[in-house]
Design an enzyme around this catalytic site. Structure first.
Site, PDB file in Angstrom:
ATOM      1  CG  ASP A   1      -0.381   0.080   2.520  1.00  0.00           C
ATOM      2  OD1 ASP A   1       0.892  -0.810   2.584  1.00  0.00           O
ATOM      3  OD2 ASP A   1      -0.438   0.674   3.607  1.00  0.00           O
TER       4      ASP A   1
ATOM      5  CG  HIS B   1      -1.481  -7.030  -1.546  1.00  0.00           C
ATOM      6  ND1 HIS B   1      -2.815  -7.249  -2.032  1.00  0.00           N
ATOM      7  CD2 HIS B   1      -1.801  -5.941  -0.717  1.00  0.00           C
ATOM      8  CE1 HIS B   1      -3.400  -6.167  -1.761  1.00  0.00           C
ATOM      9  NE2 HIS B   1      -2.774  -5.414  -1.145  1.00  0.00           N
TER      10      HIS B   1
ATOM     11  CG  ASP C   1       2.859 -16.118  -5.787  1.00  0.00           C
ATOM     12  OD1 ASP C   1       2.907 -15.324  -5.187  1.00  0.00           O
ATOM     13  OD2 ASP C   1       3.742 -16.859  -6.676  1.00  0.00           O
TER      14      ASP C   1
ATOM     15  CD  GLU D   1       0.621  -5.778   1.950  1.00  0.00           C
ATOM     16  OE1 GLU D   1      -0.390  -6.362   2.621  1.00  0.00           O
ATOM     17  OE2 GLU D   1       0.739  -4.700   1.949  1.00  0.00           O
TER      18      GLU D   1
END
Ligand code: 9MR
Length: 825
Positions: free
Chosen positions: A334, A652, A700, A709
């Site tokens: 993020d 991620h 995955d 992540e």
């Protein structure tokens, strides 16, 4: 090696599996899924329009949008019944090819997703099939195709949309390859060599080790280990440690199965030491990532207030004030920046450097600062430290000296989304005691580490550290709100006594001030058992205090006991590893979020124990622990991108999002995946991994944020451990003694070997930034804090004495003497 597209088409592959007995039973829930009666009741966002073309619903999707949900085609009012499993099918195409998002969700905030898939669409209509079990009953679920996020326009067509209840749930069968599991990168020549075989047999099995030519070079029999709780498998272990010939392409065969190939060598971790650190440059915020430095990873600077970004040069804290908090590293996949996990990350980088200053050099990481005379690892650490310092509440403000807990978007963004395209407003979140203590600890550590390179920065860091400590003492229980989890992670922590302990330890090591020693000695963490079975991480930092007090020179009265306690902790992890059939130094019944970082941190404890004691068993434990991370595990895969034949590569991330957009890269080589998480906390894992044994709670897939992540605080123990493993432990046949007389220093170098030492160079560090003014007995040259001496030959058993006059009346003792690059005893 699996191509990324193969992993991507996983959902589609499941779709093609033969339908089972009662799949697809039950009534159709989709109204007009064949578009025979036109487009209604399907709807779209205003930026596209729906039309029927050749019997299909088609739409021209505009380019230039940022988020997947900026363009949506949907259908409302779809009823769901709790506990019912549904088969969802549709045929779709994209020209040019695109990855779309197919969702079945709550039609209002928080838009809970019951099904989330990322179908890969091509120019020809392709059939897609997903199943999911409705967790709730509701009359009005929403079927949505999120089609935004593309720079260029494209055309989407849809047909034969069908949702029927009564289907059998998906069963995810991971492709785990051969049943003989090895470290796919390889084994250190002189280290332990262990493998695991999955088999139903319970008596010893014959094994053969073969070289690349196929010749059997060693053989033996396996050790049955019974049922392994972490995988639910019956396993044997194989010990082939007696074989120690370097080479490439070895394989191990047992029970009719042959392992993936691996190497034996001394240099297996040299690249990982560098790659795991290079990861930080491409995580940087507030600076352009140069493609010439990281081919394939170049991107514009993120969050410098250039539209559509709204941050980070003037980020509001309510309406109280704004702060310039540009820079630092993005936390993970993020765009948030959080002080508590930034703290442990930058700490572990500085700790790797402090452990072995010989291993890190200027120019090593190919970053913009390379060539500035400072080791790149410190330049990289400073990028984050400057951000952490900027998060401190300014003088004159409420809670001045504390650190804001975090800064991130007001709402969660979708994937993919490059940092410079993030359109969300950024805000500062309230200060917390935990963040403040992370700042105190890392700024105090930075003050001593940066002193020889940049005295002004060291002084600034020290001032900030003291101020943060005072602010934390004045506000000892300001906790981050666990519900503050919209647009960024909460990183909440109910107990900050461990952060207090770690910060006091760093402050004491740097300053030697008695109040910090007193605080450390009085802390419950100083004598308590801090060596949790689950290991340590951003929220459990007492272990950092203990490790630092043990490893970094300081005058704590009971330091000997502290050092002994680290050995006790290491012994417990070693015992866990030895009783574990996969050799994992991690024993809890469930695997936690980010289990790979917990495992690596347990290895850090063993590594420090080795540094303290010199005992080989601890180093062997670290070496064997690494086997799990690189392939000796139930999934038969490496968790480090680019390392091992089958490795995680769809972590991620909003910008290494190749699984969602082929024009973007996978994560760079040397990126650690969080790894198995028994609690499977995301929709993909929940749909595909239900009932998983701990080691199998991983997929995955880029959407599996709770198992897959990447984060700055997970790559930091990877870098630390890779550095430890790359360390050849080279020792030179010499001793060095040092004596100070005011501004003068005298060094005696003794040859303890059997050969003369000729044309030698002896290097050391001045930890305090002082300069050599004059030399005698040897020729001295200085570059930054590093001094190199060259002098006359020394015969075996003899010494040479030389010295210098420095520019200070008094100075700290030089550190780490290296003779021709190897450490003197
Ligand atoms: O690593 C964090 C883990 O220990 C917590 O259990 C989890 C839930 O709070 O959050 C993890 O951190 C995530 C953060 O909240 C947001 N950025 C990505 C982090 C890694 O998944």
């Amino acid at each position: 090696m699996r191509h990324w597209a193969a992993a991507l088409s996983l959902l589609t592959a499941i779709a093609l599996a033969p339908a089972t007995a009662h799949a697809d039973e039950g009534p159709e829930q989709i109204v007009n899924g064949t578009f025979e009666t036109g487009t209604a009741p399907w709807w779209s966002t205003a930026n596209t329009s729906l039309a029927v073309s050749e019997g299909r619903l088609c739409a021209d999707i505009p380019g230039g949008t940022a988020n997947p949900w900026d363009v949506i085609i949907g259908l409302d009012g779809v009823p769901l019944v709790a506990g019912e499993t549904y088969a969802y099918r549709y045929s779709a195409s994209a020209g040019p090819a695109r990855v779309a998002r197919a969702l079945i969700q709550l039609p209002v905030d928080p838009w809970t997703q019951y099904l989330s898939a990322s179908p890969e669409l091509g120019p020809e209509p392709g059939a897609h099939h997903h199943t999911f079990t409705a967790p709730v009953s509701l009359p009005n679920a929403q079927v949505a195709f999120q089609l935004g996020g593309s720079a260029d326009p494209w055309r989407f067509c849809l047909d034969d949309v069908s949702l029927k209840g009564g289907a059998d749930p998906d069963v995810h069968e991971p492709d785990t390859g051969p049943r003989v599991r090895v470290n796919m990168v390889g084994y250190l020549t002189k280290g332990p060599k262990n493998a695991t075989v999955v088999t139903d047999l319970t008596t010893p099995l014959a094994w053969q080790l073969r070289n690349a030519e196929g010749d059997t070079v060693a053989e033996g029999s396996s050790r049955p280990r019974g049922l392994d709780a972490s995988s639910g498998q019956n396993v044997h272990s194989i010990d082939f440690g007696s074989y120690a010939r370097p080479g490439q392409g070895y394989t191990l065969t047992a029970d009719g199965e042959t392992s993936r190939p691996f190497d034996i060598g001394d240099d297996l971790y040299d690249e990982l030491r560098v790659d795991a650190l290079k990861f930080y440059y491409t995580q940087r915020s507030g600076i352009e990532i140069r493609d010439d430095l990281r081919p394939g990873y170049g991107r514009p600077a993120g969050h410098l207030d250039v539209a559509p970004n709204k941050g980070d040069t003037q980020v509001p804290y309510g309406d109280a004030y704004t702060l310039d908090v540009r820079g630092g590293w993005y936390d993970a996949g993020d765009h948030g920046k959080y002080v508590v996990n930034g703290g442990i990350s930058v700490h572990q980088l500085m700790s790797a450097y402090e452990r072995d200053k010989t291993a890190f050099s200027d120019g090593q990481l190919t970053i913009p600062e390379s060539g500035n005379g400072v080791p790149d690892i410190l330049d990289e650490a400073r990028w984050e430290l400057e951000f952490l310092l900027s998060m401190q509440v300014p003088d004159g403000r409420h809670q001045a000296g504390m650190a804001h807990h975090k800064i991130h978007d007001v709402a969660w963004t979708g994937l993919p989304l490059l940092p410079h395209l993030d359109p969300q407003q950024r805000t500062l979140h309230p200060p917390s005691t935990a963040a403040t203590l992370n700042l105190a600890a890392t700024a105090a550590q930075a003050a001593r580490i940066f002193a020889p390179y940049d005295a002004a920065f060291a002084a600034r860091a020290m001032t900030a550290a003291r101020k943060a400590w005072a602010a934390a003492m004045a506000n000892p229980a300001v906790l981050a709100d666990p519900a503050d989890n919209v647009g960024g992670g909460p990183y909440d922590d109910k107990d900050v006594s461990d952060e207090f302990y770690w910060a006091a330890a760093e402050l004491f090591i740097t300053t030697g001030d008695k109040p910090f020693a007193d605080f450390v000695m009085a802390s419950p963490h100083h004598r308590g058992d801090v060596w949790l079975e689950r290991g340590f991480d951003w929220g459990h930092t007492a272990q950092l205090g203990r490790l630092q007090l043990a490893a970094v020179p300081n005058a704590l009265p009971d330091r000997a006991r502290v050092r002994a306690s680290v050995l006790q902790g290491a012994d417990s992890y070693l015992a866990t590893l030895r009783s574990h059939p996969y050799g994992v130094p991690y024993g809890p019944p469930d695997y936690d979020w980010g289990s790979n970082n917990l495992i690596l941190n347990n290895m850090v404890v063993m590594a420090v124990a080795h540094d303290l004691s010199g005992k080989e068993k601890y180093r062997a434990g670290v070496r064997e622990g690494m086997d799990y991370v690189l392939g000796r595990n139930a999934l038969n895969q490496s968790y480090v991108t680019g390392y091992g034949e089958v490795a995680a590569k769809n972590q991620h991330s909003r910008w290494y999002a190749r699984q969602l957009d082929a024009s973007l890269p996978n994560p760079p080589r040397g990126t650690l995946s969080g790894g198995p998480n028994s609690a499977i906390q995301d929709p993909v894992a929940q749909r595909l991994l239900k009932g998983c044994a701990p080691q199998f709670c991983y997929i995955d897939d880029i959407e599996s944020w709770s198992t897959n992540e990447l984060t700055i605080n997970w790559n930091s123990p990877l870098a630390w451990i890779a550095s430890f493993l790359a360390d050849r432990g080279k020792r030179a046949s010499c001793t060095v003694s040092y004596a100070a007389h005011g501004p003068a220093g005298q060094i005696r170098l003794t040859n303890t070997g059997k050969k003369p030492i000729e044309d030698w160079s002896l290097r050391w560090w001045f930890p305090d930034g002082r300069r050599v003014a004059r030399d005698w007995g040897a020729e001295l040259s200085q570059s930054g804090p590093v001094v190199t001496a060259r002098g006359p030959a020394v015969r075996p058993g003899r010494s040479v004495v030389f010295g210098f006059l420095s520019d200070r009346a008094k100075g700290a003792s030089p550190e780490v003497f290296l003779l021709d690059g190897a450490r003197c005893a």
